[in-house]
Enzyme design. Structure first.
Site, PDB file in Angstrom:
ATOM      1  CB  ALA A 297      -0.931   0.004   1.210  1.00 40.11           C
TER       2      ALA A 297
ATOM      3  CE  LYS B  86       3.798   2.527   8.341  1.00 44.61           C
ATOM      4  NZ  LYS B  86       2.635   3.169   7.763  1.00 44.61           N
TER       5      LYS B  86
ATOM      6  CG  ASP C 204      -3.638   8.592  11.413  1.00 41.74           C
ATOM      7  OD1 ASP C 204      -4.746   9.121  11.195  1.00 41.74           O
ATOM      8  OD2 ASP C 204      -2.882   8.213  10.513  1.00 41.74           O
TER       9      ASP C 204
ATOM     10  N   GLY D  37       0.001   8.605   2.762  1.00 44.06           N
ATOM     11  CA  GLY D  37       0.486   9.975   2.710  1.00 44.06           C
ATOM     12  C   GLY D  37       1.877  10.146   3.271  1.00 44.06           C
ATOM     13  CG  MET D  38       4.667   9.534   7.126  1.00 47.40           C
ATOM     14  SD  MET D  38       4.350   9.584   8.897  1.00 47.40           S
ATOM     15  CE  MET D  38       4.109   7.872   9.277  1.00 47.40           C
TER      16      MET D  38
ATOM     17  CB  THR E 153       5.566   3.072  -0.070  1.00 50.76           C
ATOM     18  OG1 THR E 153       5.280   4.285  -0.774  1.00 50.76           O
ATOM     19  CG2 THR E 153       5.091   1.896  -0.899  1.00 50.76           C
ATOM     20  CB  VAL E 154       3.105  -0.592   3.745  1.00 50.49           C
ATOM     21  CG1 VAL E 154       3.297  -1.882   4.540  1.00 50.49           C
ATOM     22  CG2 VAL E 154       2.812   0.562   4.685  1.00 50.49           C
TER      23      VAL E 154
END
Length: 643
Positions: free
Chosen positions: A25, A47, A141, A28-29, A31-32
């Site tokens: 995935a 991550k 979050d 916004g911060m 990519t995993v």
């Protein structure tokens, strides 16, 4: 899995340890990725921060600090943090890999959840937050994307403390607020401040969304959504789903109060309240509410618009918020809304019900889901529903012994339900009949095996043939095995392959000494007939030909005729051997087993009439030497082999 573009990191190894295998995935911060820890030999989630953040020294410093705090958090409902590091310009976090899906995926699939299901997901999520709150760690979050549902039924919360590193870094440089806007507490919007009660607020919003299928505050822009969090109360979920128990309304409205002091003090206190409410719910409430109509109009008097940007992040300076969002005027407005809450809810609900009834009677925009849709193919069902003005979503379901594979086994809403035209109907397709164990049909004829499989409701597919294994000879035309093998769970509507025997493959013995050839054949359970003839240039006792020839399939008990050169092949040291005669009946030929497997060698030697003494040399599994190696030896005497 996000595979829309080629990712240059896939295939690389970070920090000499983490091999990136695929992208999962992109957020916004970061990519995993799914990666492999080459040192510990396990799958992990990696991550990797986006480049613009990785170049921000202040962010990296805060990120490392938050990662260390999260790594110290040990709880079964928390996604574990294993490692943090940098590799060149890549800043990464190594975490527990959780196969499964997110709560967002589940909501996208089902729309909304029943009360018991919603609380049973919320409870372990709150347990994870409570563990963090006890250590002073704030998530910041909380949202369905960060709640993971594992394949074995566990609930795990991800990304503890990471939002703080990003938020603090951005605020330091530009005064911006960063957060997933649909779940921001009012204090996060106004001042950027967040504590454990902000996590409680987000959990309350998440509960509302699970129960109703949409977030309470929706608008055309992220800024407008943030404005609503500050200036509008969260309506009770029963205003959208009539029939929800009032105690669920209390859970949501308490957790989402504008004043943090009036919310549960932390996730642990909220968890206790959720647990108490869960215990009061009727066991069948999810089923009873499954087809409950959802109100067209919310308690605030307007229809929920399509989700515009519920998962985006809002970047907004506090100074540009509308004046009503700050100061004493906002406080008075909150008090006013809170004080009149009950009156507004009752009045609006009455308007909703009356408007819905009139619209239903007058507009004629409702239709029924056809009752004959069960058992249709997906394409047939889509055509049928489209003709009724309905839209269709399709998902794989479970096993069914009554509905064939890829046919509709259920719908949501259920068949016969009256629904508004344009409603999305979810079709659940059957995966076919329940798996069962394949029976053992080895040793049976093809017809017998086919009938046995059909008796167990299995479908027989292709038939293959191969030579029987020599260690366990299977006669010609009998079943050696099935594919999948006997005992394996297999769906009856998927074919089972039969593998039939071509018999034991006869070795090519031409050119071998007679005694060795005879012993090999007897070890295979074959009878031997020897005929002699003369052929120039061949040593006495050499096999000249055989019938059947090498490569032929034969059954145990069949006779193989060897034609050999006249005269016996005799070792120089054996006084009993000469002219093809063995004068001592107790002396029999010793077969050569060099290079064969230990089991093969044992079978050959025992079949020839000897005992076998197996000794370890280097453990190769193959015979390296034997004593005696050839010639004759007394019947039942030991033959020593080393492997």
């Amino acid at each position: 899995m996000d595979t829309t573009v080629a990712d240059p990191l896939v295939g690389q190894v970070l920090d000499g340890r983490y091999r990136i295998e695929s992208r999962v995935a992109r957020g916004g911060m970061a990519t995993v990725y799914r990666a492999r820890d080459l040192k510990l030999g396990r799958n992990i989630a990696l991550k990797v921060m986006h480049q613009n953040l990785a170049q921000d020294d202040d962010f990296v410093r805060r990120f490392i600090g938050e990662a260390k705090a999260a790594a110290a958090l040990s709880h079964p409902n928390v996604v574990a943090v294993y490692d943090q590091g940098t590799d060149g310009h890549h800043v990464f976090l190594a975490m527990e890999y959780v196969p499964g899906r997110t709560l967002r995926d589940l909501l996208d699939e089902r729309g909304r959840l029943g009360p018991r299901t919603a609380l049973e997901i919320l409870q372990p999520a709150l347990a994870a937050l409570a563990a963090a709150h006890r250590t002073g760690l704030v998530h910041r979050d909380v949202k369905p994307e960060n709640v993971l549902l594992t394949d074995d039924g566990m609930v795990k919360v991800a990304d503890f403390g990471l939002a703080r590193a990003e938020t603090a870094s951005k605020q330091t440089k530009t005064g911006l607020i960063i957060g997933t806007v649909g779940y921001l507490a009012p204090e996060q919007v106004v001042s950027g401040h967040a504590d454990v009660r902000s996590d409680v607020y987000a959990a309350g919003i998440m509960l509302f969304e699970m129960l109703t299928g949409h977030q309470p505050h929706q608008a055309d822009t992220p800024l407008a959504v943030a404005y609503k969090h500050v200036n509008e109360v969260v309506p009770p979920p029963s205003s959208a789903i009539p029939g929800l128990p009032p105690q669920l309304d209390v859970l949501v409205t308490r957790a989402t109060g504008h004043d943090p002091a009036r919310r549960p003090a932390d996730a642990g206190q909220f968890l206790a309240a959720v647990t108490d409410v869960h215990a009061t719910l009727p066991p069948d409430i999810d089923h009873r509410l499954q087809n409950a109509p959802q109100n067209v109009t919310s308690v605030l008097g307007h229809a929920p618009p399509p989700a515009a940007a519920p998962h985006t992040r809002v970047y907004q300076q506090p100074d540009t918020l509308p004046p009503v969002a700050r100061g004493s005027f906002m406080d008075r407005l909150i008090d006013t809304v809170t004080g009149r809450y009950a009156l507004i809810a009752v009045g609006a609900l009455a308007v909703v019900v009356l408007g819905w009834a009139v619209w239903y009677q007058v507009s004629g925009q409702y239709d029924s889901i056809p009752k004959n849709i069960i058992g249709m193919s997906a394409e047939q069902a889509k055509t049928e529903l489209a003709g009724n003005g309905l839209t269709v979503q399709v998902r794989k379901g479970g096993y069914s012994n009554t509905v064939p594979r890829d046919r509709v086994m259920s719908t949501d809403p259920a068949p016969g339900t009256d629904v508004k035209q344009g409603t999305a109907v979810t079709l659940t397709l059957s995966k076919g009949p329940y798996p069962r164990e394949i029976p053992d049909v080895s040793g049976k004829s093809q017809d017998e095996a086919t009938q046995a499989l059909k008796d167990d409701k299995f479908e027989v597919g292709a038939v293959h043939r191969e030579f029987s294994p020599t260690g366990r000879p299977v006669p010609k035309d009998q079943v050696i095995r099935t594919d999948p093998p006997a005992g394996r769970s297999h769906q009856p509507d998927k074919p089972v392959t039969l593998v039939l025997s071509n018999g034991v493959q006869l070795p090519d013995l031409t050119g071998q000494p007679r005694q060795s050839a005879e012993q090999q054949l007897r070890a295979l359970g074959l009878a031997v007939k020897v005929e002699e003839q003369e052929q120039d240039g061949k040593p006495p006792g050499t096999v000249l030909s055989q019938n059947p020839p090498g490569g032929t399939g034969v059954n145990p008990g069949d006779t193989v005729t060897l034609t050999v050169q006249k005269g016996r092949d005799c070792p120089w040291w054996n006084p009993f051997c000469g002219n093809g005669n063995n004068n001592d009946p107790n002396q029999i030929p010793v077969p050569t087993v060099l290079g064969r497997s230990v089991d093969e060698a044992r079978n050959m030697l025992q079949g020839a009439g000897f005992q076998v003494d197996v000794r370890h040399q280097i453990g190769s599994g193959r015979v390296l030497r034997q004593q005696p190696a050839n010639g004759n030896a007394p019947r039942n005497s030991p033959i020593v082999i080393w492997h």
